[in-house]
Design a protein around this motif. Structure first.
Motif, PDB file in Angstrom:
ATOM      1  N   VAL A  98       1.202  -1.554   0.231  1.00 59.81           N
ATOM      2  CA  VAL A  98       0.179  -0.614   0.458  1.00 59.81           C
ATOM      3  C   VAL A  98       0.922   1.199   0.075  1.00 59.81           C
ATOM      4  CG1 VAL A  98      -1.652   1.287   1.783  1.00 59.81           C
ATOM      5  CG2 VAL A  98      -1.642  -0.806   1.046  1.00 59.81           C
ATOM      6  N   LYS A  99       2.126   1.068   1.151  1.00 54.24           N
ATOM      7  CA  LYS A  99       3.236   2.131   0.879  1.00 54.24           C
ATOM      8  C   LYS A  99       3.302   2.553  -0.077  1.00 54.24           C
ATOM      9  CE  LYS A  99       6.089   2.516   3.639  1.00 54.24           C
ATOM     10  NZ  LYS A  99       7.031   1.858   4.862  1.00 54.24           N
ATOM     11  N   HIS A 100       3.768   1.562  -0.603  1.00 53.31           N
ATOM     12  CA  HIS A 100       4.711   2.141  -1.828  1.00 53.31           C
ATOM     13  C   HIS A 100       4.059   2.560  -3.513  1.00 53.31           C
ATOM     14  CE1 HIS A 100       7.434   1.258  -5.145  1.00 53.31           C
ATOM     15  NE2 HIS A 100       6.679   0.457  -6.036  1.00 53.31           N
ATOM     16  N   ALA A 101       2.565   1.429  -3.483  1.00 50.40           N
ATOM     17  CA  ALA A 101       1.984   1.967  -4.355  1.00 50.40           C
ATOM     18  C   ALA A 101       1.285   3.622  -4.242  1.00 50.40           C
ATOM     19  CB  ALA A 101       0.429   1.456  -4.408  1.00 50.40           C
ATOM     20  N   LEU A 102       0.869   3.977  -3.088  1.00 48.69           N
ATOM     21  CA  LEU A 102       0.623   5.360  -2.942  1.00 48.69           C
ATOM     22  C   LEU A 102       1.669   6.224  -3.233  1.00 48.69           C
ATOM     23  CD1 LEU A 102      -1.021   7.856  -0.925  1.00 48.69           C
ATOM     24  CD2 LEU A 102       0.337   7.505   0.643  1.00 48.69           C
ATOM     25  N   PHE A 103       3.276   6.161  -3.143  1.00 48.82           N
ATOM     26  CA  PHE A 103       4.438   7.118  -3.266  1.00 48.82           C
ATOM     27  C   PHE A 103       4.387   7.505  -4.909  1.00 48.82           C
ATOM     28  CE2 PHE A 103       5.070   6.572   1.044  1.00 48.82           C
ATOM     29  CZ  PHE A 103       4.822   7.993   1.400  1.00 48.82           C
ATOM     30  N   THR A 116      16.040  17.100 -14.741  1.00 52.26           N
ATOM     31  CA  THR A 116      15.033  17.241 -13.405  1.00 52.26           C
ATOM     32  C   THR A 116      14.713  15.961 -13.705  1.00 52.26           C
ATOM     33  OG1 THR A 116      15.543  19.625 -12.872  1.00 52.26           O
ATOM     34  CG2 THR A 116      14.162  18.568 -11.914  1.00 52.26           C
ATOM     35  N   ASP A 117      14.199  14.870 -12.094  1.00 50.77           N
ATOM     36  CA  ASP A 117      13.695  14.039 -11.780  1.00 50.77           C
ATOM     37  C   ASP A 117      12.931  14.020 -11.349  1.00 50.77           C
ATOM     38  OD1 ASP A 117      12.594  11.362 -10.447  1.00 50.77           O
ATOM     39  OD2 ASP A 117      14.368  10.667 -11.145  1.00 50.77           O
ATOM     40  N   PRO A 118      11.700  13.896 -11.707  1.00 52.99           N
ATOM     41  CA  PRO A 118      10.222  13.817 -10.872  1.00 52.99           C
ATOM     42  C   PRO A 118       9.711  13.611  -9.798  1.00 52.99           C
ATOM     43  CG  PRO A 118       9.725  14.039 -13.173  1.00 52.99           C
ATOM     44  CD  PRO A 118      10.969  13.538 -12.862  1.00 52.99           C
ATOM     45  N   ALA A 119      10.604  12.182  -9.911  1.00 47.01           N
ATOM     46  CA  ALA A 119      10.645  11.717  -8.705  1.00 47.01           C
ATOM     47  C   ALA A 119      10.651  12.259  -6.877  1.00 47.01           C
ATOM     48  CB  ALA A 119      10.662  10.145  -8.752  1.00 47.01           C
ATOM     49  N   GLU A 120      12.573  12.636  -8.082  1.00 49.57           N
ATOM     50  CA  GLU A 120      13.053  13.360  -6.375  1.00 49.57           C
ATOM     51  C   GLU A 120      13.100  14.762  -6.466  1.00 49.57           C
ATOM     52  OE1 GLU A 120      16.109  11.975  -4.973  1.00 49.57           O
ATOM     53  OE2 GLU A 120      15.272  10.126  -6.855  1.00 49.57           O
ATOM     54  N   ALA A 163       8.412  16.980  -0.842  1.00 52.64           N
ATOM     55  CA  ALA A 163       7.779  16.588   0.566  1.00 52.64           C
ATOM     56  C   ALA A 163       8.488  16.134   1.807  1.00 52.64           C
ATOM     57  CB  ALA A 163       7.435  15.243   0.071  1.00 52.64           C
ATOM     58  N   ALA A 164       9.506  15.906   1.991  1.00 51.68           N
ATOM     59  CA  ALA A 164      10.322  15.954   3.061  1.00 51.68           C
ATOM     60  C   ALA A 164      10.726  17.008   4.308  1.00 51.68           C
ATOM     61  CB  ALA A 164      11.792  16.075   2.648  1.00 51.68           C
ATOM     62  N   PRO A 165      10.541  18.076   4.201  1.00 50.20           N
ATOM     63  CA  PRO A 165      10.109  18.829   4.953  1.00 50.20           C
ATOM     64  C   PRO A 165       9.219  19.286   5.767  1.00 50.20           C
ATOM     65  CG  PRO A 165      10.822  20.222   3.449  1.00 50.20           C
ATOM     66  CD  PRO A 165      10.780  19.128   2.964  1.00 50.20           C
ATOM     67  N   ILE A 166       7.434  18.633   4.950  1.00 47.80           N
ATOM     68  CA  ILE A 166       6.743  17.966   5.762  1.00 47.80           C
ATOM     69  C   ILE A 166       6.204  17.272   6.240  1.00 47.80           C
ATOM     70  CG2 ILE A 166       4.636  17.486   4.702  1.00 47.80           C
ATOM     71  CD1 ILE A 166       4.223  19.649   2.564  1.00 47.80           C
ATOM     72  N   TYR A 167       7.021  15.765   5.572  1.00 52.83           N
ATOM     73  CA  TYR A 167       6.995  14.793   6.746  1.00 52.83           C
ATOM     74  C   TYR A 167       8.165  14.991   7.785  1.00 52.83           C
ATOM     75  CZ  TYR A 167       4.282  12.236   2.899  1.00 52.83           C
ATOM     76  OH  TYR A 167       3.476  11.627   2.611  1.00 52.83           O
ATOM     77  N   PHE A 168       8.861  15.486   7.563  1.00 48.05           N
ATOM     78  CA  PHE A 168      10.028  15.960   9.567  1.00 48.05           C
ATOM     79  C   PHE A 168       9.024  16.355   9.569  1.00 48.05           C
ATOM     80  CE2 PHE A 168      13.040  17.959  11.477  1.00 48.05           C
ATOM     81  CZ  PHE A 168      13.914  16.915  11.858  1.00 48.05           C
ATOM     82  N   ARG A 169       8.059  16.937   9.727  1.00 48.53           N
ATOM     83  CA  ARG A 169       7.333  17.509  10.725  1.00 48.53           C
ATOM     84  C   ARG A 169       6.068  16.927  11.527  1.00 48.53           C
ATOM     85  NH1 ARG A 169       6.696  24.064  11.098  1.00 48.53           N
ATOM     86  NH2 ARG A 169       8.009  25.296  10.346  1.00 48.53           N
ATOM     87  N   PHE A 182       4.263  10.273  -7.273  1.00 46.89           N
ATOM     88  CA  PHE A 182       5.202  10.439  -8.216  1.00 46.89           C
ATOM     89  C   PHE A 182       5.031  10.617  -9.743  1.00 46.89           C
ATOM     90  CE2 PHE A 182       8.330   7.697  -5.375  1.00 46.89           C
ATOM     91  CZ  PHE A 182       8.560   8.726  -3.872  1.00 46.89           C
ATOM     92  N   ARG A 183       4.583   9.769 -10.014  1.00 49.00           N
ATOM     93  CA  ARG A 183       3.371   9.931 -11.544  1.00 49.00           C
ATOM     94  C   ARG A 183       2.903  10.890 -11.813  1.00 49.00           C
ATOM     95  NH1 ARG A 183      -1.536   8.489 -13.108  1.00 49.00           N
ATOM     96  NH2 ARG A 183      -1.791   7.775 -10.823  1.00 49.00           N
ATOM     97  N   ARG A 184       2.340  11.887 -10.684  1.00 51.50           N
ATOM     98  CA  ARG A 184       0.620  12.692 -10.913  1.00 51.50           C
ATOM     99  C   ARG A 184       2.662  13.828 -10.724  1.00 51.50           C
ATOM    100  NH1 ARG A 184      -4.200  12.119  -9.632  1.00 51.50           N
ATOM    101  NH2 ARG A 184      -4.504  10.188  -8.881  1.00 51.50           N
ATOM    102  N   ALA A 185       3.623  13.742 -10.584  1.00 53.92           N
ATOM    103  CA  ALA A 185       4.202  15.153 -10.052  1.00 53.92           C
ATOM    104  C   ALA A 185       4.771  14.904 -11.736  1.00 53.92           C
ATOM    105  CB  ALA A 185       5.294  14.868  -9.147  1.00 53.92           C
ATOM    106  N   GLU A 186       4.758  13.753 -12.291  1.00 55.47           N
ATOM    107  CA  GLU A 186       5.835  14.510 -13.964  1.00 55.47           C
ATOM    108  C   GLU A 186       5.104  14.855 -14.559  1.00 55.47           C
ATOM    109  OE1 GLU A 186       7.126  11.332 -17.201  1.00 55.47           O
ATOM    110  OE2 GLU A 186       5.932  10.500 -15.101  1.00 55.47           O
TER     111      GLU A 186
END
Length: 204
Positions: A127-132, A156-160, A166-172, A136-140
């Motif tokens: 589930v987690k893998h499919a979600l992310f 530029t890599d869309p996934a990266e 997302a990183a700063p958001i999940y960190f908080r 990533f696909r949506r960001a492309e």
């Protein structure tokens, strides 16, 4: 005498079919949010959904499958892809959508579940893998259009880029417990854009 039951735990009887399924999955998210994965029981979900526990067992093999379906179903909801004509505005919109999603009851339930013992179970990993992967696909298209407009480096890599967003958001959300709001989203968008402009997010 029958013991009193909290109004939040009671629900009118749900019907069959899609209405029953929706009621059970919604009740599962509510139980996850209030009590966490370790304390979740089929009995508690059934009581909240207004169905008998045997109804749940007829449709789901166990509570793990129930939780996985509840989370997967909620986050499969379509999220519009921004197309403002400017990558900075698009990234800001994406970040705000992430903040909005992860601060809902379902978002909090997802976080508490993936940080619990459930994370070790194959079904939850799927589930987690499919979600992310879906995110990533949506960001492309956002990245592709920005590259075509000359706003981002061609490699530029869309996934990266989405990970940087997302990183700063999940960190908080996960580590510091600091407030997560639109200002958080806007700051995350600026960070991701700066990294992309610096050529730090190429495809590998």
């Amino acid at each position: 005498m029958e013991s009193a039951e909290s109004p939040s735990k009671r629900a009118p009887a749900a019907g069959r079919g899609n209405r029953m399924r929706a009621a059970v999955l919604e009740a599962t998210l509510a139980e996850l949010t209030e009590s966490g994965y370790a304390a979740l029981t089929v009995e508690g979900v059934a009581r909240r959904a207004g169905v008998h526990k045997t109804t749940i067992y007829r449709n789901w093999k166990d509570s793990d499958g129930l939780v996985a379906d509840a989370l997967a179903g909620h986050f499969a909801t379509d999220i519009p892809i921004p197309d403002t004509g400017a990558v900075e505005d698009d990234l800001r919109a994406l970040a705000r959508s992430l903040v909005a999603a992860m601060t809902t009851r379902a978002g909090r339930a997802l976080l508490t579940t993936v940080l619990s013992d459930a994370a070790r179970l194959p079904r939850f990993a799927e589930v987690k893998h499919a979600l992310f992967e879906d995110r990533f696909r949506r960001a492309e298209p956002v990245v592709t259009r920005a590259v075509e407009r000359g706003e981002l480096p061609a490699d530029t890599d869309p996934a990266e880029l989405l990970k940087a967003l997302a990183a700063p958001i999940y960190f908080r959300l996960v580590f510091t417990g600091e407030p997560v709001d639109e200002a958080t989203a806007d700051r995350a968008a600026r960070i991701a854009l700066a990294a992309a402009h610096a050529g730090a997010l190429p495809a590998t």
